[in-house]
Design an enzyme around this catalytic site. Structure first.
Site, PDB file in Angstrom:
ATOM      1  N   HIS A  57       0.867  -1.240   0.110  1.00 25.88           N
ATOM      2  CA  HIS A  57      -0.028   0.022  -0.104  1.00 25.88           C
ATOM      3  C   HIS A  57       0.835   1.154  -0.157  1.00 25.88           C
ATOM      4  O   HIS A  57       1.351   1.715   0.992  1.00 25.88           O
ATOM      5  CB  HIS A  57      -1.032   0.030   1.221  1.00 25.88           C
ATOM      6  CG  HIS A  57      -1.916   1.029   1.314  1.00 25.88           C
ATOM      7  ND1 HIS A  57      -3.123   1.112   2.049  1.00 25.88           N
ATOM      8  CD2 HIS A  57      -2.098   2.489   0.717  1.00 25.88           C
ATOM      9  CE1 HIS A  57      -3.507   2.026   1.756  1.00 25.88           C
ATOM     10  NE2 HIS A  57      -3.268   3.074   0.991  1.00 25.88           N
ATOM     11  N   LEU A  60       2.635   6.654  -5.228  1.00 25.04           N
ATOM     12  CA  LEU A  60       3.765   7.259  -5.786  1.00 25.04           C
ATOM     13  C   LEU A  60       3.371   8.357  -6.851  1.00 25.04           C
ATOM     14  O   LEU A  60       4.380   8.936  -7.523  1.00 25.04           O
ATOM     15  CB  LEU A  60       4.415   6.236  -7.024  1.00 25.04           C
ATOM     16  CG  LEU A  60       5.089   4.778  -6.406  1.00 25.04           C
ATOM     17  CD1 LEU A  60       5.572   3.775  -7.468  1.00 25.04           C
ATOM     18  CD2 LEU A  60       6.051   4.991  -5.178  1.00 25.04           C
ATOM     19  N   ASN A 272      -5.501   9.679   6.695  1.00 29.95           N
ATOM     20  CA  ASN A 272      -6.686   9.059   6.577  1.00 29.95           C
ATOM     21  C   ASN A 272      -6.615   7.675   6.298  1.00 29.95           C
ATOM     22  O   ASN A 272      -5.849   7.395   5.364  1.00 29.95           O
ATOM     23  CB  ASN A 272      -7.667   9.722   5.349  1.00 29.95           C
ATOM     24  CG  ASN A 272      -9.075   9.155   5.383  1.00 29.95           C
ATOM     25  OD1 ASN A 272      -9.638   8.813   6.635  1.00 29.95           O
ATOM     26  ND2 ASN A 272      -9.510   9.381   4.384  1.00 29.95           N
ATOM     27  N   ASP A 299       1.430   2.977   3.442  1.00 31.26           N
ATOM     28  CA  ASP A 299       0.517   3.966   3.026  1.00 31.26           C
ATOM     29  C   ASP A 299       1.165   5.152   2.844  1.00 31.26           C
ATOM     30  O   ASP A 299       0.826   6.546   3.225  1.00 31.26           O
ATOM     31  CB  ASP A 299      -0.790   4.340   4.117  1.00 31.26           C
ATOM     32  CG  ASP A 299      -1.476   5.154   3.426  1.00 31.26           C
ATOM     33  OD1 ASP A 299      -1.674   5.165   2.150  1.00 31.26           O
ATOM     34  OD2 ASP A 299      -2.698   5.548   3.865  1.00 31.26           O
ATOM     35  N   GLY A 318      -2.336  12.267   4.841  1.00 29.52           N
ATOM     36  CA  GLY A 318      -1.143  11.446   4.491  1.00 29.52           C
ATOM     37  C   GLY A 318       0.021  11.987   4.971  1.00 29.52           C
ATOM     38  O   GLY A 318       0.516  13.328   5.096  1.00 29.52           O
TER      39      GLY A 318
END
Length: 423
Positions: A57, A60, A272, A299, A318
């Site tokens: 996960h 990019l 998130n 993530d 993020g």
């Protein structure tokens, strides 16, 4: 070229082994290698050798978000973090939702990636959760996901799982009910204190509960992204006990941080799903220990500095993850006896690979020589300005950690070498 890693220490079935390892033609060929005159030698003294980490996960950003990250910079960051196989999510522009776009992505990966990159395809056209992609034309994608947004329609998700199951592919889900998600942080003590709108735990767990029943009905392999709540852990545990084919991941930041750790309204703590309560973090750790949660995924979500500077309410969700993942987890969990080193390596390498039948994440004869050497002694601060990633958005800046990778190999080729590597 033949390569020998001398004085290697690694885990096998939870037990430490010591020997020299030979690599030929990109594969591990000997775990007790005698010296040869024609070999390149890497001295692994005082290092831990581990199979290269597998991250199922990541983000990019390319195509469409190159100001945040590119395949080249993102894979360089992955290599610096010890990751040798990574799976980028499809929330790019354009979305990899048809044959032409996916082919263009594969071509860019081949041209610029420094580690193995296995891209996802979207579940729905443009990730809108309405019209399904042509699953049968995209079977070379790693799996199918609309990560970044939850599939709101149960009917759409049911048909997606039915089609994926027929093809032997997994459906990977970002679980979030849009009618409950309008917030920027967890709905709890922090949001109340700061006067911010919160995202309730129910926004995640209600979607997981729906989807595991759909997975049971369709026989699909259903994988849950970035689990963050105690209710979600309970639902997944119950589903596994019922024999439903559900797997799950947890991020490093949800394992080591809670809402109590947020400093003021620092947007580098905005992700998130959001950082939850201490009870949620405890449930995540217990779920990882007992196998309810199968593996760890970063993530990795880089953003430009000016985007994160918009403040906690307006900044994008993020944080970056590649270059802090192992040292963060080693320092915060292994050194505090909340997790064993062997289990941490498994959760980052063997387990995520095994979930999706990948031939990676293993340190054994015949396996690809995807390896990482780890320095478990040197302590140094997290310095975002030194990241290979374009994204410097991390809540861990300045923290003293140990366990940094010093060398990473993919198929026997050195793709990252730190200052203290011995070669």
């Amino acid at each position: 070229m033949t390569l020998r890693i001398d004085h290697a220490t690694w885990y096998q079935n939870g037990q430490l082994q010591q020997s020299s390892i030979r690599i030929e033609d990109g594969l591990i060929t000997d775990l007790d290698a005698a010296p040869r005159a024609d070999e390149q030698v890497i001295d692994a003294s005082n290092r831990l050798l581990a199979p290269g980490f597998v991250d199922i996960h990541v983000h990019l950003r390319e195509p469409g978000g190159e100001h945040k990250e590119t395949i080249a910079t993102g894979t360089a960051a992955a290599a610096a973090g010890g990751f040798t196989t990574i799976c980028p999510m499809p929330n790019t522009r354009p979305v990899p939702d048809d044959r032409e776009t996916l082919d263009a992505l594969f071509k860019k990966i081949e041209e610029t990636a420094s580690v193995r990159v296995l891209p996802y395809a979207a579940i729905s056209k443009n990730q809108l959760g309405q019209e399904l992609v042509a699953f049968e034309e995209l079977t070379d994608a790693f799996a199918f996901t609309d990560d970044g947004v939850g599939v709101q329609s149960a009917a759409v998700m049911r048909e997606a799982m039915r089609r994926a199951a027929k093809l032997g592919k997994a459906v990977v889900a970002h679980c979030e009910d849009d009618t409950l998600k309008a917030g920027c942080v967890h709905e709890g003590a922090y949001s109340e204190r700061e006067g911010l709108q919160g995202i309730p735990s129910l926004a995640e767990s209600i979607h997981i509960a729906r989807d595991v029943l759909i997975a049971e009905a369709t026989g699909c392999h259903y994988h849950v992204c970035h689990v963050s709540t105690k209710e979600s852990v309970r639902v997944i545990r119950d589903a596994k006990r019922a024999g439903i084919r559900v797997t799950a991941e947890v991020t490093p930041h949800h394992l080591v941080l809670t809402e109590d750790d947020i400093e003021g309204q620092d947007p580098n703590f905005k992700m998130n799903p959001p950082l939850r309560s201490k009870a949620d973090r405890a449930a995540l750790l217990e779920g990882l220990r007992d196998g309810t949660i199968d593996c760890i995924a970063t993530d990795h979500a880089p953003h430009a500095a000016d985007e994160k500077a918009l403040g906690i309410e307006r900044a994008p969700f993020g944080i970056t993850g590649f270059e802090t993942a192992f040292p963060l987890l080693y320092t915060k969990l292994v050194q505090t006896n909340q997790m064993t080193l062997s289990d941490l390596v498994d959760a980052l390498a063997r387990k995520p690979a095994a979930l999706f039948d990948l031939p990676y994440g293993r340190l054994e004869v015949g396996a690809p020589a995807d390896l990482v050497l780890l320095d478990l002694e040197t302590v140094r601060p997290v310095e975002p300005e030194r990241f290979y990633s374009k994204g410097k958005n991390t809540p861990f800046a300045g923290q003293l950690l140990t366990g940094y990778p010093v060398m990473t190999l993919v198929g026997g080729k050195i793709v990252f070498k730190g200052e203290t590597a011995h070669v």
